[in-house]
Design a protein around this motif. Structure first.
Motif, PDB file in Angstrom:
ATOM      1  N   SER A  51      -7.569  -1.499  12.383  1.00  0.00           N
ATOM      2  CA  SER A  51      -8.804  -1.602  11.615  1.00  0.00           C
ATOM      3  C   SER A  51     -10.019  -1.645  12.531  1.00  0.00           C
ATOM      4  O   SER A  51     -11.118  -1.278  12.121  1.00  0.00           O
ATOM      5  CB  SER A  51      -8.765  -2.846  10.725  1.00  0.00           C
TER       6      SER A  51
ATOM      7  N   VAL B  97       0.853  -1.188   0.000  1.00  0.00           N
ATOM      8  CA  VAL B  97       0.000   0.000   0.000  1.00  0.00           C
ATOM      9  C   VAL B  97       0.887   1.234   0.000  1.00  0.00           C
ATOM     10  O   VAL B  97       2.015   1.228   0.525  1.00  0.00           O
ATOM     11  CB  VAL B  97      -0.945  -0.009   1.219  1.00  0.00           C
TER      12      VAL B  97
ATOM     13  N   GLU C 213       4.753  -2.633   5.932  1.00  0.00           N
ATOM     14  CA  GLU C 213       3.806  -3.138   4.937  1.00  0.00           C
ATOM     15  C   GLU C 213       3.415  -2.076   3.919  1.00  0.00           C
ATOM     16  O   GLU C 213       2.435  -2.239   3.198  1.00  0.00           O
ATOM     17  CB  GLU C 213       2.560  -3.680   5.653  1.00  0.00           C
ATOM     18  N   SER C 214       4.161  -0.997   3.874  1.00  0.00           N
ATOM     19  CA  SER C 214       3.876   0.054   2.909  1.00  0.00           C
ATOM     20  C   SER C 214       5.185   0.686   2.451  1.00  0.00           C
ATOM     21  O   SER C 214       6.236   0.479   3.055  1.00  0.00           O
ATOM     22  CB  SER C 214       2.973   1.125   3.523  1.00  0.00           C
TER      23      SER C 214
ATOM     24  N   ALA D 123       1.939   1.451   7.058  1.00  0.00           N
ATOM     25  CA  ALA D 123       1.087   0.319   7.413  1.00  0.00           C
ATOM     26  C   ALA D 123       1.918  -0.764   8.087  1.00  0.00           C
ATOM     27  O   ALA D 123       3.110  -0.913   7.786  1.00  0.00           O
ATOM     28  CB  ALA D 123       0.404  -0.236   6.176  1.00  0.00           C
TER      29      ALA D 123
ATOM     30  N   ILE E 158      -2.394   1.155  10.835  1.00  0.00           N
ATOM     31  CA  ILE E 158      -1.876   2.316  10.114  1.00  0.00           C
ATOM     32  C   ILE E 158      -1.348   3.298  11.155  1.00  0.00           C
ATOM     33  O   ILE E 158      -2.020   3.591  12.146  1.00  0.00           O
ATOM     34  CB  ILE E 158      -2.955   3.003   9.262  1.00  0.00           C
TER      35      ILE E 158
ATOM     36  N   ILE F 238      -6.368  -2.998   5.986  1.00  0.00           N
ATOM     37  CA  ILE F 238      -5.069  -2.756   6.610  1.00  0.00           C
ATOM     38  C   ILE F 238      -5.227  -2.827   8.124  1.00  0.00           C
ATOM     39  O   ILE F 238      -5.957  -2.048   8.709  1.00  0.00           O
ATOM     40  CB  ILE F 238      -4.508  -1.379   6.209  1.00  0.00           C
TER      41      ILE F 238
END
Length: 116
Positions: A53, A2, A103-104, A97, A34, A31
């Motif tokens: 989330s 992402v 993760e980003s 993330a 964040i 996701i």
């Protein structure tokens, strides 16, 4: 991975407020975590706030009581409301993330400068 696009930074006096936004490239409901991160000149990037989330929220001690993280799932946007800004809040702010942003991809960020 992402990607996020951050905006809303600027120059503000001590005690002032700003609201940052970051728009995700995908549905943020997918996701798990964040976070808002910041990096000041000569310092390592640090996480200042994180939202899950399920809307579980965590703040760094340095911003607790002054910053508020929130999100608008419909807009795939995460916000950081920053009040009572201090000189030491000066940094480039990013969204990431995952537990530590792994993760980003890191975006351009948005510059926040607190100066009198």
């Amino acid at each position: 991975q992402v990607q996020f696009v951050e905006s809303g930074g600027g120059l503000v006096q001590p005690g002032g407020s700003l609201t940052l936004s970051c728009v995700a490239s995908e549905n943020i409901l997918n996701i798990l975590l964040i976070g808002w991160y910041r990096q000041a000149p000569g310092k390592q990037r640090e996480r200042v706030a994180r939202i899950s989330s399920g809307d579980n929220i965590h703040y760094a001690n340095s911003v607790k009581g002054r910053f508020t993280i929130s999100k608008d799932n419909a807009k795939n946007t995460v916000y950081l409301q920053m009040n009572n800004l201090k000189f030491e809040d000066t940094a480039v702010y990013y969204c990431g993330a995952g537990i530590n942003g792994e993760e980003s991809s890191w975006g351009q960020g948005t510059q926040v400068t607190v100066s009198s």
